[in-house]
Design a protein around this motif. Structure first.
Motif, PDB file in Angstrom:
ATOM      1  N   ASP A   1      -9.907  20.422 -23.144  1.00 49.76           N
ATOM      2  CA  ASP A   1     -10.003  19.160 -23.883  1.00 49.76           C
ATOM      3  C   ASP A   1     -10.701  19.425 -25.225  1.00 49.76           C
ATOM      4  N   ASP A   2     -11.825  18.773 -25.467  1.00 50.97           N
ATOM      5  CA  ASP A   2     -12.531  18.951 -26.746  1.00 50.97           C
ATOM      6  C   ASP A   2     -13.591  20.051 -26.677  1.00 50.97           C
ATOM      7  N   GLN A   3     -13.709  20.686 -25.532  1.00 51.30           N
ATOM      8  CA  GLN A   3     -14.727  21.727 -25.396  1.00 51.30           C
ATOM      9  C   GLN A   3     -14.141  23.086 -25.788  1.00 51.30           C
ATOM     10  N   GLN A   4     -14.988  23.914 -26.374  1.00 55.20           N
ATOM     11  CA  GLN A   4     -14.538  25.227 -26.847  1.00 55.20           C
ATOM     12  C   GLN A   4     -15.612  26.270 -26.580  1.00 55.20           C
ATOM     13  N   LEU A   5     -15.184  27.434 -26.103  1.00 59.72           N
ATOM     14  CA  LEU A   5     -16.070  28.572 -25.931  1.00 59.72           C
ATOM     15  C   LEU A   5     -15.622  29.696 -26.852  1.00 59.72           C
ATOM     16  N   SER A   6     -16.576  30.290 -27.543  1.00 58.04           N
ATOM     17  CA  SER A   6     -16.313  31.493 -28.341  1.00 58.04           C
ATOM     18  C   SER A   6     -17.539  32.375 -28.188  1.00 58.04           C
ATOM     19  N   LEU A   7     -17.459  33.315 -27.223  1.00 56.57           N
ATOM     20  CA  LEU A   7     -18.642  34.059 -26.809  1.00 56.57           C
ATOM     21  C   LEU A   7     -18.491  35.551 -27.069  1.00 56.57           C
ATOM     22  N   LYS A   8     -19.510  36.136 -27.678  1.00 58.06           N
ATOM     23  CA  LYS A   8     -19.558  37.579 -27.891  1.00 58.06           C
ATOM     24  C   LYS A   8     -20.854  38.155 -27.319  1.00 58.06           C
ATOM     25  N   GLY A   9     -21.526  37.353 -26.515  1.00 56.22           N
ATOM     26  CA  GLY A   9     -22.811  37.759 -26.004  1.00 56.22           C
ATOM     27  C   GLY A   9     -22.706  38.663 -24.794  1.00 56.22           C
ATOM     28  N   PRO A  10     -23.744  38.742 -23.996  1.00 50.60           N
ATOM     29  CA  PRO A  10     -23.727  39.584 -22.800  1.00 50.60           C
ATOM     30  C   PRO A  10     -22.538  39.253 -21.900  1.00 50.60           C
ATOM     31  N   GLN A  11     -21.936  40.287 -21.337  1.00 50.01           N
ATOM     32  CA  GLN A  11     -20.691  40.120 -20.589  1.00 50.01           C
ATOM     33  C   GLN A  11     -20.866  39.192 -19.398  1.00 50.01           C
ATOM     34  N   GLU A  12     -21.867  39.417 -18.583  1.00 51.90           N
ATOM     35  CA  GLU A  12     -22.051  38.609 -17.381  1.00 51.90           C
ATOM     36  C   GLU A  12     -22.319  37.150 -17.727  1.00 51.90           C
ATOM     37  N   LEU A  13     -23.100  36.922 -18.777  1.00 52.14           N
ATOM     38  CA  LEU A  13     -23.405  35.562 -19.190  1.00 52.14           C
ATOM     39  C   LEU A  13     -22.152  34.851 -19.695  1.00 52.14           C
ATOM     40  N   SER A  14     -21.329  35.564 -20.424  1.00 54.93           N
ATOM     41  CA  SER A  14     -20.088  34.979 -20.945  1.00 54.93           C
ATOM     42  C   SER A  14     -19.147  34.594 -19.809  1.00 54.93           C
ATOM     43  N   ILE A  15     -19.051  35.451 -18.797  1.00 58.85           N
ATOM     44  CA  ILE A  15     -18.179  35.153 -17.647  1.00 58.85           C
ATOM     45  C   ILE A  15     -18.706  33.938 -16.893  1.00 58.85           C
ATOM     46  N   LYS A  16     -20.013  33.817 -16.753  1.00 57.46           N
ATOM     47  CA  LYS A  16     -20.601  32.652 -16.074  1.00 57.46           C
ATOM     48  C   LYS A  16     -20.289  31.372 -16.838  1.00 57.46           C
ATOM     49  N   GLU A  17     -20.366  31.436 -18.170  1.00 57.68           N
ATOM     50  CA  GLU A  17     -20.051  30.254 -18.987  1.00 57.68           C
ATOM     51  C   GLU A  17     -18.588  29.845 -18.803  1.00 57.68           C
ATOM     52  N   LEU A  18     -17.696  30.840 -18.760  1.00 57.71           N
ATOM     53  CA  LEU A  18     -16.276  30.560 -18.548  1.00 57.71           C
ATOM     54  C   LEU A  18     -16.066  29.928 -17.169  1.00 57.71           C
ATOM     55  N   ASN A  19     -16.756  30.437 -16.173  1.00 57.78           N
ATOM     56  CA  ASN A  19     -16.630  29.913 -14.817  1.00 57.78           C
ATOM     57  C   ASN A  19     -17.140  28.480 -14.730  1.00 57.78           C
ATOM     58  N   ASN A  20     -18.236  28.181 -15.429  1.00 55.42           N
ATOM     59  CA  ASN A  20     -18.769  26.809 -15.441  1.00 55.42           C
ATOM     60  C   ASN A  20     -17.774  25.841 -16.065  1.00 55.42           C
ATOM     61  N   LEU A  21     -17.097  26.296 -17.145  1.00 54.58           N
ATOM     62  CA  LEU A  21     -16.110  25.437 -17.787  1.00 54.58           C
ATOM     63  C   LEU A  21     -14.909  25.215 -16.862  1.00 54.58           C
ATOM     64  N   ALA A  22     -14.524  26.262 -16.119  1.00 50.20           N
ATOM     65  CA  ALA A  22     -13.380  26.159 -15.212  1.00 50.20           C
ATOM     66  C   ALA A  22     -13.626  25.157 -14.088  1.00 50.20           C
ATOM     67  N   HIS A  23     -14.889  24.893 -13.786  1.00 51.87           N
ATOM     68  CA  HIS A  23     -15.228  23.935 -12.733  1.00 51.87           C
ATOM     69  C   HIS A  23     -14.630  22.561 -13.022  1.00 51.87           C
ATOM     70  N   HIS A  24     -14.462  22.238 -14.315  1.00 53.37           N
ATOM     71  CA  HIS A  24     -13.974  20.916 -14.718  1.00 53.37           C
ATOM     72  C   HIS A  24     -12.463  20.912 -14.980  1.00 53.37           C
ATOM     73  N   ALA A  25     -11.784  22.042 -14.722  1.00 50.13           N
ATOM     74  CA  ALA A  25     -10.354  22.150 -15.007  1.00 50.13           C
ATOM     75  C   ALA A  25      -9.542  22.042 -13.721  1.00 50.13           C
ATOM     76  N   ASP A  26      -8.290  21.617 -13.875  1.00 45.68           N
ATOM     77  CA  ASP A  26      -7.366  21.572 -12.742  1.00 45.68           C
ATOM     78  C   ASP A  26      -6.388  22.750 -12.768  1.00 45.68           C
ATOM     79  N   LEU A  27      -6.100  23.250 -13.964  1.00 47.06           N
ATOM     80  CA  LEU A  27      -5.157  24.351 -14.146  1.00 47.06           C
ATOM     81  C   LEU A  27      -5.725  25.352 -15.127  1.00 47.06           C
TER      82      LEU A  27
END
Length: 523
Positions: A35-61
């Motif tokens: 939707d209107d949320q955007q991630l653009s991460l170049k930080g620590p790998q594990e932290l970036s994956i966790k952020e992506l996973n948190n965003l996926a919690h709100h997705a259906d596909l």
């Protein structure tokens, strides 16, 4: 959300993402949109994956380009697994393109499956482009006949693959049809309506029966059914399909290239008639026979059309070029396959291409040689990748060229032809050492494509017994069957040879008298 996406998917929320990795397989940059949320991460790998996973919690596909083969497998093997994302239904635009755009499955794509980028190496831009491509795919899919959509809905909901889940793709077709799954008894009718006049009905019945007994064949059947309506032109199966689902190419080969053996099959009677193809493509009434009446040219064409690896020996001017040109063009029309001709001389290649293009009016023929400029060479390589070339002439040295090999690896290769095949023999190595490596190069390319070695067709007018044996020995351990030898002799009936004794200094006088007599006879 895009209005079209909303109309098809309703309130389902789509997470589109893309990963950029370093050469040592670590995360460099992660981009995602929801939707209107955007991630653009170049930080620590594990932290970036966790952020992506948190965003996926709100997705259906979950959506992306080539994420089934690249991004998701990489995420699945990380120490911190984004389980929320991995558990979502997946839509990969790479695997929708051949269904939406079977005539040009490279829609919005360039070589090596990369999206056209408006910002170099920007995963956020790639995620946005994936959404745009998906929207364009949906617009085309919506226009397909309902029976075709129902067929895809069934095949993707019931199809099984060991590599990934088809739940997301199945959901797309379910939303497009708005209908429950058709009954399995309706499947043959749906398939035959799509493949009408494009496949042998008897072979098609066998393929359908096999697929219903083996769910692993349902997805290959879906891609075959998408391609069949556009077959016969310059459209080709994209490499990511025939590599991921090799049975797709096997299905197409079965229904379009194998004679069913039924005398009353109109499709096979027309499409496996060599003379009919000769008249249609070259506008010639019949094949050329040997002086004794042997129809060797016709036999060679029929065997090559059937995919039989062979060594054909015809007298000079016996029409050996047509023996591989006609099957190559027919093969391309049947399955989109590329035939590669190894030829020893640039002038010979140019002459063959010019004759086909400007005298016979046949397109889809090209040669790669030192006579080309760099732009001309690049244009031909792109035509090869895009399926616009059916018959390609190259020298044996080109098999060492990485750009040439990269281009031909993107195509299904229907056969390798050796024109002037005596160059494969030992004496030829003294002049052209690369002939010594041709058989190995052919086997290597097939191995890299993960396909069986295509048939090899050799043609020559020079055929001493030791040369014939040497040619056949080149491929003994590379092909499932040895080359079938079809020999018509090397005698030229339009030439006469005589030995005349010339004692002393009379040789030049005898030669002059003989030439004068020959000229007088012709006049």
């Amino acid at each position: 959300m895009n209005p079209l996406l909303s109309s098809v998917l309703g309130n389902d929320k789509i997470l589109s993402f893309d990963l950029e990795l370093t050469r040592d397989d670590n995360l460099r940059h992660l981009g995602a949109l929801l939707d209107d949320q955007q991630l653009s991460l170049k930080g620590p790998q594990e932290l970036s994956i966790k952020e992506l996973n948190n965003l996926a919690h709100h997705a259906d596909l979950v959506l992306g380009h080539n994420i089934l083969d690249f991004d998701l497998p990489w995420l699945a093997k990380q120490a911190v697994r984004p389980q929320q994302l991995l558990d979502k239904p997946v839509i990969d635009t790479l695997y929708l393109s051949p269904l939406a755009f079977p005539k040009n499955p490279y829609h919005r794509l360039v070589k090596d499956y990369k999206l056209v980028r408006d910002a170099l190496n920007d995963p956020v831009a790639d995620a946005r482009l994936a959404l745009q491509v998906f929207s364009e795919q949906l617009a085309v899919l919506q226009s397909l006949p309902l029976p075709q959509l129902q067929l895809y809905q069934y095949l993707f909901s019931q199809g099984v693959t060991a590599q990934f889940s088809t739940q997301g793709l199945s959901l797309v077709f379910s939303r497009l049809t708005g209908h429950p799954l058709v009954k399995v008894s309706e499947l043959p009718t749906l398939i035959k309506s799509i493949a009408h006049e494009k496949a042998c009905p008897n072979q098609l019945n066998r393929v359908i029966g096999d697929a219903l007994r083996q769910p692993m064949l349902l997805l290959p059947l879906a891609y075959a059914c998408a391609w069949l309506p556009v077959s016969g032109g310059n459209s080709v199966l994209p490499p990511w399909i025939w590599r991921r689902f090799p049975q797709t190419a096997e299905i197409i080969n079965t229904v379009r290239e194998r004679h069913c053996g039924h005398a009353d099959c109109g499709y096979c009677q027309e499409n496996h008639d060599a003379r009919r193809h000769l008249q249609r493509i070259f506008e010639l009434d019949n094949f050329r026979s040997l002086p004794d009446g042997t129809p060797l040219q016709k036999t060679l064409v029929e065997e090559a059309m059937a995919g039989v690896a062979l060594l054909g020996i015809l007298p000079t001017s016996g029409g050996k070029s047509l023996c591989y040109q006609l099957p190559a063009l027919v093969r391309n029309q049947r399955s989109g396959a590329l035939t590669i001709v190894i030829s020893p001389l640039q002038a010979l290649m140019k002459d063959q291409v010019d004759n086909l293009k400007f005298k016979a009016g046949i397109e889809g023929v090209a040669a790669i040689s030192g006579l080309l400029t760099l732009p001309e060479r690049g244009a031909i390589l792109e035509q090869i990748r895009m399926g616009d070339i059916a018959l390609l002439y190259i020298s044996p040295e080109q098999l060492r060229n990485r750009t040439v090999k990269r281009a031909i690896r993107q195509r299904q290769i229907g056969g390798w032809v050796f024109d002037e095949a005596h160059c494969l023999s030992k004496w030829g190595h003294d002049f052209r050492p690369d002939y010594l490596y041709c058989a190995k190069a052919i086997a290597t390319i097939a191995s890299e494509q993960q396909v069986p070695v295509p048939p090899v067709f050799c043609y020559t007018a020079t055929a001493k017994p030791d040369v014939v044996t040497d040619i056949c020995d080149q491929f003994l351990d590379k092909l499932p069957q040895p080359l079938r030898r079809l020999e018509g002799g090397v005698e030229r009936t339009n030439l006469e040879y005589a030995v005349i004794e010339c004692p002393g200094l009379n040789k030049h006088g005898h030669i002059l008298n003989s030439c004068t007599g020959s000229l007088a006879a012709t006049n």
